[in-house]
Design a protein around this motif. Structure first.
Motif, PDB file in Angstrom:
ATOM      1  N   ARG A  77       0.789  -1.008  -0.027  1.00 26.98           N
ATOM      2  CA  ARG A  77       0.026   0.004   0.036  1.00 26.98           C
ATOM      3  C   ARG A  77       0.933   1.306  -0.072  1.00 26.98           C
ATOM      4  N   PHE A  78       0.411   2.397  -0.051  1.00 25.45           N
ATOM      5  CA  PHE A  78       1.116   3.728   0.127  1.00 25.45           C
ATOM      6  C   PHE A  78       1.835   3.520   1.563  1.00 25.45           C
ATOM      7  N   THR A  79       3.218   3.700   1.213  1.00 33.08           N
ATOM      8  CA  THR A  79       4.037   3.971   2.536  1.00 33.08           C
ATOM      9  C   THR A  79       3.908   5.214   3.096  1.00 33.08           C
ATOM     10  N   VAL A  80       3.512   5.258   4.424  1.00 31.18           N
ATOM     11  CA  VAL A  80       3.247   6.678   4.960  1.00 31.18           C
ATOM     12  C   VAL A  80       4.900   7.324   5.293  1.00 31.18           C
ATOM     13  N   PRO A  81       5.191   8.241   4.627  1.00 30.52           N
ATOM     14  CA  PRO A  81       6.532   8.620   4.778  1.00 30.52           C
ATOM     15  C   PRO A  81       7.086   9.058   6.067  1.00 30.52           C
ATOM     16  N   LEU A 196      -1.346  12.367  19.067  1.00 29.63           N
ATOM     17  CA  LEU A 196      -0.378  13.501  18.460  1.00 29.63           C
ATOM     18  C   LEU A 196       0.629  12.768  17.242  1.00 29.63           C
ATOM     19  N   MET A 197       0.783  11.462  17.295  1.00 31.76           N
ATOM     20  CA  MET A 197       1.452  10.728  16.189  1.00 31.76           C
ATOM     21  C   MET A 197       0.682  11.050  14.763  1.00 31.76           C
ATOM     22  N   PHE A 198      -0.591  10.420  15.121  1.00 34.99           N
ATOM     23  CA  PHE A 198      -1.568  10.812  13.675  1.00 34.99           C
ATOM     24  C   PHE A 198      -1.700  12.025  13.287  1.00 34.99           C
ATOM     25  N   HIS A 199      -1.967  13.117  14.173  1.00 36.78           N
ATOM     26  CA  HIS A 199      -1.939  14.327  14.008  1.00 36.78           C
ATOM     27  C   HIS A 199      -0.886  14.993  13.198  1.00 36.78           C
ATOM     28  N   THR A 278       4.385  -3.412  18.818  1.00 29.70           N
ATOM     29  CA  THR A 278       4.378  -2.125  19.087  1.00 29.70           C
ATOM     30  C   THR A 278       3.525  -1.402  18.114  1.00 29.70           C
ATOM     31  N   GLU A 279       3.242  -1.962  16.974  1.00 31.72           N
ATOM     32  CA  GLU A 279       2.414  -1.272  15.980  1.00 31.72           C
ATOM     33  C   GLU A 279       1.035  -1.952  16.272  1.00 31.72           C
ATOM     34  N   MET A 280       0.734  -2.872  16.769  1.00 32.12           N
ATOM     35  CA  MET A 280      -0.404  -3.300  17.111  1.00 32.12           C
ATOM     36  C   MET A 280      -1.144  -2.636  18.346  1.00 32.12           C
ATOM     37  N   ASP A 286      -6.941   4.307  19.016  1.00 34.45           N
ATOM     38  CA  ASP A 286      -7.896   5.402  18.302  1.00 34.45           C
ATOM     39  C   ASP A 286      -8.819   4.899  17.228  1.00 34.45           C
ATOM     40  N   THR A 287      -8.453   3.789  16.366  1.00 36.37           N
ATOM     41  CA  THR A 287      -9.272   3.052  15.475  1.00 36.37           C
ATOM     42  C   THR A 287     -10.595   2.299  16.048  1.00 36.37           C
ATOM     43  N   THR A 288     -10.596   1.645  17.132  1.00 39.34           N
ATOM     44  CA  THR A 288     -11.598   1.267  17.756  1.00 39.34           C
ATOM     45  C   THR A 288     -12.557   1.941  18.316  1.00 39.34           C
ATOM     46  N   VAL A 347     -12.343   4.352   9.404  1.00 42.41           N
ATOM     47  CA  VAL A 347     -10.913   4.865   9.724  1.00 42.41           C
ATOM     48  C   VAL A 347     -10.060   5.605   8.690  1.00 42.41           C
ATOM     49  N   ALA A 348      -9.763   4.674   7.753  1.00 42.37           N
ATOM     50  CA  ALA A 348      -9.403   4.869   6.539  1.00 42.37           C
ATOM     51  C   ALA A 348      -9.943   5.768   5.444  1.00 42.37           C
ATOM     52  N   VAL A 349      -9.475   6.756   5.063  1.00 45.43           N
ATOM     53  CA  VAL A 349     -10.113   7.419   3.870  1.00 45.43           C
ATOM     54  C   VAL A 349     -10.177   6.795   2.488  1.00 45.43           C
ATOM     55  N   LEU A 351      -8.189   3.036   0.696  1.00 44.04           N
ATOM     56  CA  LEU A 351      -7.431   1.852   0.625  1.00 44.04           C
ATOM     57  C   LEU A 351      -6.388   2.055  -0.666  1.00 44.04           C
ATOM     58  N   GLN A 352      -5.123   1.731  -0.552  1.00 42.44           N
ATOM     59  CA  GLN A 352      -4.287   1.957  -1.755  1.00 42.44           C
ATOM     60  C   GLN A 352      -3.523   0.487  -1.986  1.00 42.44           C
ATOM     61  N   ARG A 353      -3.402   0.281  -3.380  1.00 41.28           N
ATOM     62  CA  ARG A 353      -2.407  -0.688  -3.777  1.00 41.28           C
ATOM     63  C   ARG A 353      -1.464  -0.258  -4.778  1.00 41.28           C
ATOM     64  N   VAL A 372      -2.602   2.988  -6.733  1.00 45.33           N
ATOM     65  CA  VAL A 372      -4.347   3.158  -7.046  1.00 45.33           C
ATOM     66  C   VAL A 372      -4.692   3.441  -5.767  1.00 45.33           C
ATOM     67  N   GLN A 373      -5.739   4.242  -5.430  1.00 38.73           N
ATOM     68  CA  GLN A 373      -6.475   4.269  -4.303  1.00 38.73           C
ATOM     69  C   GLN A 373      -7.916   4.048  -4.318  1.00 38.73           C
ATOM     70  N   VAL A 374      -8.651   3.255  -3.650  1.00 38.57           N
ATOM     71  CA  VAL A 374      -9.977   3.110  -3.622  1.00 38.57           C
ATOM     72  C   VAL A 374     -10.318   3.926  -2.535  1.00 38.57           C
ATOM     73  N   LYS A 451     -13.442  15.095  10.127  1.00 38.05           N
ATOM     74  CA  LYS A 451     -12.223  15.841  10.036  1.00 38.05           C
ATOM     75  C   LYS A 451     -11.067  14.564   9.803  1.00 38.05           C
ATOM     76  N   PHE A 452     -10.258  14.973   8.935  1.00 36.68           N
ATOM     77  CA  PHE A 452      -9.057  13.900   8.457  1.00 36.68           C
ATOM     78  C   PHE A 452      -7.839  14.384   9.218  1.00 36.68           C
ATOM     79  N   ASP A 453      -7.504  13.354  10.244  1.00 37.82           N
ATOM     80  CA  ASP A 453      -6.285  13.644  11.205  1.00 37.82           C
ATOM     81  C   ASP A 453      -5.360  12.544  10.760  1.00 37.82           C
ATOM     82  N   LEU A 454      -5.289  12.009   9.687  1.00 36.12           N
ATOM     83  CA  LEU A 454      -4.459  10.863   8.939  1.00 36.12           C
ATOM     84  C   LEU A 454      -5.577   9.876   9.106  1.00 36.12           C
ATOM     85  N   ILE A 455      -6.289   9.558  10.383  1.00 34.52           N
ATOM     86  CA  ILE A 455      -7.493   8.720  10.101  1.00 34.52           C
ATOM     87  C   ILE A 455      -8.692   9.774  10.470  1.00 34.52           C
TER      88      ILE A 455
HETATM   89  C1  2DC Z   1      -4.090   7.868   5.278  1.00 36.32           C
HETATM   90  O1  2DC Z   1      -3.433   9.183   1.996  1.00 36.32           O
HETATM   91  C2  2DC Z   1      -4.063   8.810   3.993  1.00 36.32           C
HETATM   92  O2  2DC Z   1      -5.124   0.996  10.677  1.00 36.32           O
HETATM   93  C3  2DC Z   1      -3.054   8.382   3.019  1.00 36.32           C
HETATM   94  O3  2DC Z   1      -3.993   0.836  12.849  1.00 36.32           O
HETATM   95  C4  2DC Z   1      -3.006   6.941   2.941  1.00 36.32           C
HETATM   96  C5  2DC Z   1      -3.332   5.937   3.842  1.00 36.32           C
HETATM   97  C6  2DC Z   1      -2.168   4.756   3.900  1.00 36.32           C
HETATM   98  C7  2DC Z   1      -2.126   3.896   5.159  1.00 36.32           C
HETATM   99  C8  2DC Z   1      -3.334   4.152   6.009  1.00 36.32           C
HETATM  100  C9  2DC Z   1      -3.576   5.529   6.396  1.00 36.32           C
HETATM  101  C10 2DC Z   1      -4.048   6.395   5.084  1.00 36.32           C
HETATM  102  C11 2DC Z   1      -4.673   5.775   7.595  1.00 36.32           C
HETATM  103  C12 2DC Z   1      -4.260   4.946   8.925  1.00 36.32           C
HETATM  104  C13 2DC Z   1      -4.020   3.288   8.413  1.00 36.32           C
HETATM  105  C14 2DC Z   1      -3.157   3.231   7.303  1.00 36.32           C
HETATM  106  C15 2DC Z   1      -2.655   1.738   7.287  1.00 36.32           C
HETATM  107  C16 2DC Z   1      -2.752   1.423   8.838  1.00 36.32           C
HETATM  108  C17 2DC Z   1      -3.427   2.555   9.675  1.00 36.32           C
HETATM  109  C18 2DC Z   1      -5.301   2.688   8.080  1.00 36.32           C
HETATM  110  C19 2DC Z   1      -5.653   5.741   4.724  1.00 36.32           C
HETATM  111  C20 2DC Z   1      -4.153   2.055  10.799  1.00 36.32           C
HETATM  112  C21 2DC Z   1      -4.995   3.099  11.616  1.00 36.32           C
HETATM  113  C22 2DC Z   1      -3.067   1.395  11.747  1.00 36.32           C
HETATM  114  C23 2DC Z   1      -2.182   2.066  12.587  1.00 36.32           C
HETATM  115  C24 2DC Z   1      -1.121   1.565  12.884  1.00 36.32           C
HETATM  116  C25 2DC Z   1       0.137   2.271  13.410  1.00 36.32           C
HETATM  117  C26 2DC Z   1      -0.258   3.363  14.422  1.00 36.32           C
HETATM  118  C27 2DC Z   1       1.102   1.668  14.401  1.00 36.32           C
END
Ligand code: 2DC
Ligand code: HEM
Length: 469
Positions: A77-81, A196-199, A278-280, A286-288, A347-349, A351-353, A372-374, A451-455
């Motif tokens: 998927r898109f790698t978050v830089p 803060l990390m997401f923001h 750690t990632e889990m 914030d997700t659930t 949660v995710a705006v 999906l990307q591949r 490509v993003q869905v 609001k988009f704050d990454l999630i």
């Molecule tokens: C954000 O354009 C917008 O589940 C970007 O639990 C594309 C993008 C790429 C990856 C997505 C991200 C978006 C949103 C947050 C997601 C992430 C993949 C995993 C992550 C959907 C849509 C998330 C919230 C994970 C996060 C785990 C992390 C904190 C260790």
């Protein structure tokens, strides 16, 4: 003959100008609505360039199916830089979230067995059930304190605590005690750090983190500080379990969480275990919690649905006679209600591949290695794919003919959400206990946006009233 890539609709030729306008108009927190607008303007496929971020965007479930069916064995998927930049900066290993190729796949297969297989997930049920019950107890205390038979509050932080308590019980088999009155300040720091990390991640989607690092911008500094706190606290939790395991080597048969299982099995290197755990842990806060907040908000606005769910739960409880595992098999409507919540509030705006091969979407030729993003937020609100999209109607998921490639909230295929089963069980059990004990209400006519704050999160506090039944 399919049409060439360069004929795709969209303003993709002017990446930097686009970013400038985007920035000036303060669109950062609004990309979900901008996407809806672009699909209206350009149709079901458009190409986009924002700064360094290039993508092709699609909305049609049939196209999503084409994309996912061609993703191959190592979907990317898109790698978050910003996330990669932090790990490289601090020399921390990647977990499954950031790995690719064979390294991703071999870790992921081991983790799937611990986090997604039926064998493992059955073990989560008692662990998540007790946290759900404790949340109810906590609400009950608040209601008694009020002396009015109800409690009105913004539940954001309460739900963060609930979610962290839940995911830690599953990961470590340990209760942190976050549903008590006085909590460990370290745990609260962890919660705040994840937010803060997401923001601070979202601005760095378009501007290279390296650049922000060089000018020592506040966004970068906050981001590093946030991840530092996340890794430090997770490391403490992991060390505790590690030490315990080495001290008492007795092989108890009882289930003691994902981390112990991984350590005992010894199939992954300890650094890889640490990175993914750690990632889990960070992904479980914030997700659930936000999804549950939206779910309660929607149920408060649809009292008829709320009553139907309560009736289903009561019946399920009777039939199962206290066997929670059995109960979870007869709550179809509740499961549909969670899907419906995620349709309107994913949660995710997107999906990307990254395409693994050349594919054709909407009669355009998409080269290999294209992002490509869905647009799942836009998809969930499009009347072409969900009739009367504004209606909160869980029943729509129970009509089997109309759901093809529409329920994509956790992603798809081998790269889908690793925490999916934890999240689903945690949310099901939470809602079961809440609906059995309280009526959920909210003030009428209060409009809450996104609001988009990454999630994606609510754009203002949601005030809910919980009334003792
Ligand atoms: C954000 O354009 C917008 O589940 C970007 O639990 C594309 C993008 C790429 C990856 C997505 C991200 C978006 C949103 C947050 C997601 C992430 C993949 C995993 C992550 C959907 C849509 C998330 C919230 C994970 C996060 C785990 C992390 C904190 C260790
Ligand atoms: C990945 C959604 C909860 C951990 C993802 C993806 C989505 C998603 C859409 C990308 C999937 C893809 O690309 O196909 C959600 C939603 C959640 C949730 C909607 C709750 C409502 C969780 C939880 C955890 C978690 C509780 C941890 C326990 C992860 C991880 C990945 C991921 C580690 C990356 C997996 C990989 O790349 O192999 N999630 N998630 N998520 N999620 Fe979740």
């Amino acid at each position: 003959m399919a049409q060439p890539f360069n004929e795709l609709p969209g303003n993709w030729r002017t990446g930097w100008l686009n970013l400038y306008h985007f920035w000036k108009e303060g669109s950062f927190h609004n990309i979900h609505n901008i996407m809806i607008h672009k699909f209206q303007k350009f149709g079901p496929i458009y190409r986009e360039k924002l700064g360094f971020y290039e993508s092709v965007n699609i909305i049609n479930p049939e196209d999503a199916a084409t994309l996912f069916k061609s993703e191959g064995t190592y979907p990317e998927r898109f790698t978050v830089p910003a996330w990669v930049a932090y790990r490289d900066f601090r020399n921390k290993p990647y977990g499954v979230l950031l790995k690719n190729g064979e390294a991703w796949r071999s870790d992921r297969l081991v983790l799937n067995k611990e986090a997604l297989s039926l064998e493992a997930t059955d073990c989560f049920v008692p662990l998540l059930n007790e946290v759900g019950e404790d949340f109810v107890n906590r609400v009950q205390v608040q209601i008694e304190k009020s002396g009015r038979g109800r409690w009105t509050a913004d539940l954001t932080n309460e739900l963060f605590r609930f979610a962290l308590e839940s995911v830690c019980n599953v990961l470590y088999g340990v209760r942190l005690g976050l549903l008590q009155d006085i909590i460990d300040p370290e745990a609260q720091k962890f919660i705040d750090a994840v937010t803060l990390m997401f923001h601070t991640t979202s601005p760095m989607l378009y501007i290279p983190p390296k650049l922000l690092r060089r000018i020592n911008s506040k966004t970068w500094r906050d981001h590093v500080q946030a991840w530092d706190a996340i890794f430090m606290h997770a490391d403490k939790c992991i060390q505790n379990i590690y030490r315990e395991l080495r001290l008492n080597r007795k092989t108890t048969k009882e289930y003691t969480g994902i981390l112990s299982s991984l350590l005992v099995q010894d199939k992954l290197h300890i650094d890889d275990i640490k990175a993914s755990v750690t990632e889990m842990m960070a992904g479980g806060v914030d997700t659930t919690s936000m999804t549950l907040q939206w779910a309660m908000f929607e149920l408060a606005r649809s009292p008829v649905v709320q009553d139907q769910l309560r009736a289903e739960i009561l019946a399920a409880r009777q039939v199962a006679q206290g066997d929670v595992l059995k109960m979870l098999k007869s709550i179809r409507l509740l499961k549909a209600a969670i899907k419906e919540t995620l349709r309107l509030h994913p949660v995710a705006v997107t999906l990307q591949r990254c395409t693994a091969q050349e594919i054709i979407l909407q009669d355009y030729l998409i080269p290999s290695k294209t992002l490509v993003q869905v647009g799942i937020y836009a998809l969930g609100r499009d009347p072409k794919f969900f009739p009367k999209p504004e209606l909160f109607d869980p029943q729509r998921w129970l009509k089997t003919d109309s759901t093809y490639f529409r329920g994509l909230s956790f992603g798809f295929g081998p790269r889908q959400c690793l925490g999916r089963r934890i999240a689903e069980l945690e949310m099901q059990l939470f809602l079961i206990h809440m609906l059995e004990n309280f009526k959920i209400e909210t003030k009428r006519g209060v409009d809450i946006g996104t609001k988009f704050d990454l999630i994606l999160i609510p754009d203002k506090p949601i005030h809910l009233t919980l009334r003792a039944l």
